[in-house]
Scaffold this motif. Sequence first.
Motif, PDB file in Angstrom:
ATOM      1  N   ASP A 150     -43.490 -12.479 -16.110  1.00 16.35           N
ATOM      2  CA  ASP A 150     -43.114 -11.431 -15.163  1.00 16.35           C
ATOM      3  C   ASP A 150     -42.194 -11.979 -14.067  1.00 16.35           C
ATOM      4  O   ASP A 150     -41.451 -11.222 -13.441  1.00 16.35           O
ATOM      5  N   PHE A 151     -42.254 -13.289 -13.853  1.00  6.20           N
ATOM      6  CA  PHE A 151     -41.435 -13.910 -12.805  1.00  6.20           C
ATOM      7  C   PHE A 151     -41.168 -15.360 -13.178  1.00  6.20           C
ATOM      8  O   PHE A 151     -42.108 -16.114 -13.482  1.00  6.20           O
ATOM      9  N   ILE A 152     -39.882 -15.742 -13.185  1.00  9.22           N
ATOM     10  CA  ILE A 152     -39.487 -17.134 -13.393  1.00  9.22           C
ATOM     11  C   ILE A 152     -38.717 -17.605 -12.168  1.00  9.22           C
ATOM     12  O   ILE A 152     -37.785 -16.936 -11.718  1.00  9.22           O
ATOM     13  N   HIS A 153     -39.113 -18.750 -11.655  1.00 10.94           N
ATOM     14  CA  HIS A 153     -38.600 -19.248 -10.380  1.00 10.94           C
ATOM     15  C   HIS A 153     -38.144 -20.702 -10.530  1.00 10.94           C
ATOM     16  O   HIS A 153     -38.740 -21.485 -11.272  1.00 10.94           O
ATOM     17  N   CYS A 154     -37.067 -21.041  -9.839  1.00  6.80           N
ATOM     18  CA  CYS A 154     -36.700 -22.452  -9.709  1.00  6.80           C
ATOM     19  C   CYS A 154     -36.112 -22.661  -8.320  1.00  6.80           C
ATOM     20  O   CYS A 154     -35.513 -21.755  -7.740  1.00  6.80           O
ATOM     21  N   ARG A 155     -36.277 -23.875  -7.806  1.00  8.64           N
ATOM     22  CA  ARG A 155     -35.889 -24.152  -6.428  1.00  8.64           C
ATOM     23  C   ARG A 155     -35.384 -25.585  -6.301  1.00  8.64           C
ATOM     24  O   ARG A 155     -36.052 -26.538  -6.708  1.00  8.64           O
ATOM     25  N   ASN A 156     -34.179 -25.729  -5.751  1.00 10.55           N
ATOM     26  CA  ASN A 156     -33.598 -27.045  -5.454  1.00 10.55           C
ATOM     27  C   ASN A 156     -33.616 -27.985  -6.663  1.00 10.55           C
ATOM     28  O   ASN A 156     -34.034 -29.144  -6.564  1.00 10.55           O
ATOM     29  N   ILE A 157     -33.119 -27.498  -7.780  1.00  8.70           N
ATOM     30  CA  ILE A 157     -33.076 -28.329  -8.990  1.00  8.70           C
ATOM     31  C   ILE A 157     -31.647 -28.603  -9.457  1.00  8.70           C
ATOM     32  O   ILE A 157     -31.447 -29.194 -10.508  1.00  8.70           O
ATOM     33  N   SER A 158     -30.648 -28.178  -8.690  1.00  8.15           N
ATOM     34  CA  SER A 158     -29.262 -28.224  -9.165  1.00  8.15           C
ATOM     35  C   SER A 158     -28.800 -29.625  -9.522  1.00  8.15           C
ATOM     36  O   SER A 158     -27.981 -29.802 -10.429  1.00  8.15           O
ATOM     37  N   SER A 159     -29.315 -30.647  -8.835  1.00  7.72           N
ATOM     38  CA  SER A 159     -28.870 -32.012  -9.130  1.00  7.72           C
ATOM     39  C   SER A 159     -29.339 -32.479 -10.506  1.00  7.72           C
ATOM     40  O   SER A 159     -28.834 -33.481 -11.021  1.00  7.72           O
ATOM     41  N   GLY A 160     -30.278 -31.753 -11.110  1.00 10.00           N
ATOM     42  CA  GLY A 160     -30.737 -32.105 -12.444  1.00 10.00           C
ATOM     43  C   GLY A 160     -30.313 -31.119 -13.519  1.00 10.00           C
ATOM     44  O   GLY A 160     -30.735 -31.252 -14.670  1.00 10.00           O
ATOM     45  N   VAL A 161     -29.469 -30.145 -13.153  1.00 10.61           N
ATOM     46  CA  VAL A 161     -29.048 -29.122 -14.114  1.00 10.61           C
ATOM     47  C   VAL A 161     -27.692 -29.489 -14.725  1.00 10.61           C
ATOM     48  O   VAL A 161     -26.673 -29.490 -14.039  1.00 10.61           O
ATOM     49  N   SER A 162     -27.692 -29.785 -16.003  1.00  3.97           N
ATOM     50  CA  SER A 162     -26.444 -30.113 -16.700  1.00  3.97           C
ATOM     51  C   SER A 162     -25.787 -28.878 -17.297  1.00  3.97           C
ATOM     52  O   SER A 162     -24.603 -28.899 -17.620  1.00  3.97           O
ATOM     53  N   SER A 163     -26.540 -27.787 -17.460  1.00  2.00           N
ATOM     54  CA  SER A 163     -25.983 -26.542 -17.987  1.00  2.00           C
ATOM     55  C   SER A 163     -26.734 -25.359 -17.386  1.00  2.00           C
ATOM     56  O   SER A 163     -27.856 -25.031 -17.820  1.00  2.00           O
ATOM     57  N   TRP A 164     -26.123 -24.711 -16.418  1.00  2.00           N
ATOM     58  CA  TRP A 164     -26.728 -23.521 -15.823  1.00  2.00           C
ATOM     59  C   TRP A 164     -26.807 -22.384 -16.839  1.00  2.00           C
ATOM     60  O   TRP A 164     -27.745 -21.589 -16.828  1.00  2.00           O
ATOM     61  N   GLU A 165     -25.797 -22.300 -17.705  1.00  2.00           N
ATOM     62  CA  GLU A 165     -25.785 -21.234 -18.693  1.00  2.00           C
ATOM     63  C   GLU A 165     -26.992 -21.336 -19.618  1.00  2.00           C
ATOM     64  O   GLU A 165     -27.629 -20.334 -19.962  1.00  2.00           O
ATOM     65  N   HIS A 166     -27.304 -22.561 -20.057  1.00  2.00           N
ATOM     66  CA  HIS A 166     -28.482 -22.765 -20.900  1.00  2.00           C
ATOM     67  C   HIS A 166     -29.745 -22.374 -20.140  1.00  2.00           C
ATOM     68  O   HIS A 166     -30.626 -21.665 -20.678  1.00  2.00           O
ATOM     69  N   LEU A 167     -29.863 -22.837 -18.907  1.00  2.00           N
ATOM     70  CA  LEU A 167     -31.055 -22.559 -18.109  1.00  2.00           C
ATOM     71  C   LEU A 167     -31.289 -21.059 -17.961  1.00  2.00           C
ATOM     72  O   LEU A 167     -32.393 -20.553 -18.211  1.00  2.00           O
ATOM     73  N   VAL A 168     -30.240 -20.337 -17.587  1.00  2.00           N
ATOM     74  CA  VAL A 168     -30.402 -18.911 -17.326  1.00  2.00           C
ATOM     75  C   VAL A 168     -30.582 -18.130 -18.628  1.00  2.00           C
ATOM     76  O   VAL A 168     -31.293 -17.111 -18.654  1.00  2.00           O
ATOM     77  N   SER A 169     -29.990 -18.591 -19.714  1.00  2.00           N
ATOM     78  CA  SER A 169     -30.200 -17.903 -20.995  1.00  2.00           C
ATOM     79  C   SER A 169     -31.656 -18.028 -21.442  1.00  2.00           C
ATOM     80  O   SER A 169     -32.227 -17.077 -21.997  1.00  2.00           O
TER      81      SER A 169
END
Length: 328
Positions: A150-169
């Motif tokens: 019902d809810f997916i949350h992430c906070r201050n993880i950008s330095s470990g994100v190699s693909s935002w598109e993958h994450l959000v998909s």
Amino acid sequence: MIEVDPGLLEHSDREDYASSGYDTSTASLTSSIHQYLFENGRRYHSYYGSDKYLIPTDKKEQDRLDLHHEIMRLVWNDNLHEAPLEEPHRILDIGTGTGIWAIDMADKYPMAEVIGTDLSPIQSTWVPNNCRFEVDDAMLEWTFKDNFFDFIHCRNISSGVSSWEHLVSQMMRCTAPGGYVELTELAMSAHCDDGTMTPDNALKLHIDYLYESLVKMGRPPPDLDFLQNLLKSAGFEDVQALKAKEPVGPWPQDPRLKRAGAMVLLHSETFFDSYGMAAFTRVLGMDAEKAEDICTRAAQAARNKNYHMYGVHYRVYGRKPMEKYSKD
């Protein structure tokens, strides 16, 4: 614009907050997944690869994460989230860190099952019955069911994100129709409204070096427009965006921001080292002595009451459409 407390403008020949009556000392305030890399006196993640996350995972960093959680509660008016949730039953926290946000959410929503995932198993074992943690890499394919949370949350993880598109998909796939996704990130920039932060300010230089290192890694820090467009492009609707300011030091006149700024001073004692050392030495090729000097000078600038600086937090949330997915 954040107004400066007039009391802080007295004794401008002094740099320390103590000259204005503030006490800013610290005193005042499975075996394989436990494999770590030790470097520059700190412990770093290594199980999924040493380049996955360049911020330490040791006790000092865990204390910093918990302190920053309390700072964020202050700057966001004690709101753990902005998405309009109504009795959620399944909540997922990506990059949960110490798990403190997930634990607070489990307390707030006792009817919900709250799951926190992270690269490292550094979470507390003393948790509510409706909260649990898993070791996982969000950059891999998720094992959660479709239309599940019902809810997916992430906070201050950008330095470990190699693909935002993958994450959000993956977020889109695993969010239930009508459910929400919320992204919260700290802008990788230093701000000042009254000209007291010069271009050569040591704190600003530290942030500039950090920005450079993340760009070089292929992980440029996101801004508000990027996060909004990310959710819209993935198909989320009713996307909303908000900002909040985090003052560096108790210089604001506003009582809530003053309290947050005082806590940021404590946070600054380890923040610059935590974010900077691995990024500067591994990515930018600095020797440890130079990197440590940059971190030390940035911490000193944070404690200078004559610099009225602040950071900016972004929050963006959106809802998964009902009609398109309700028949799946």
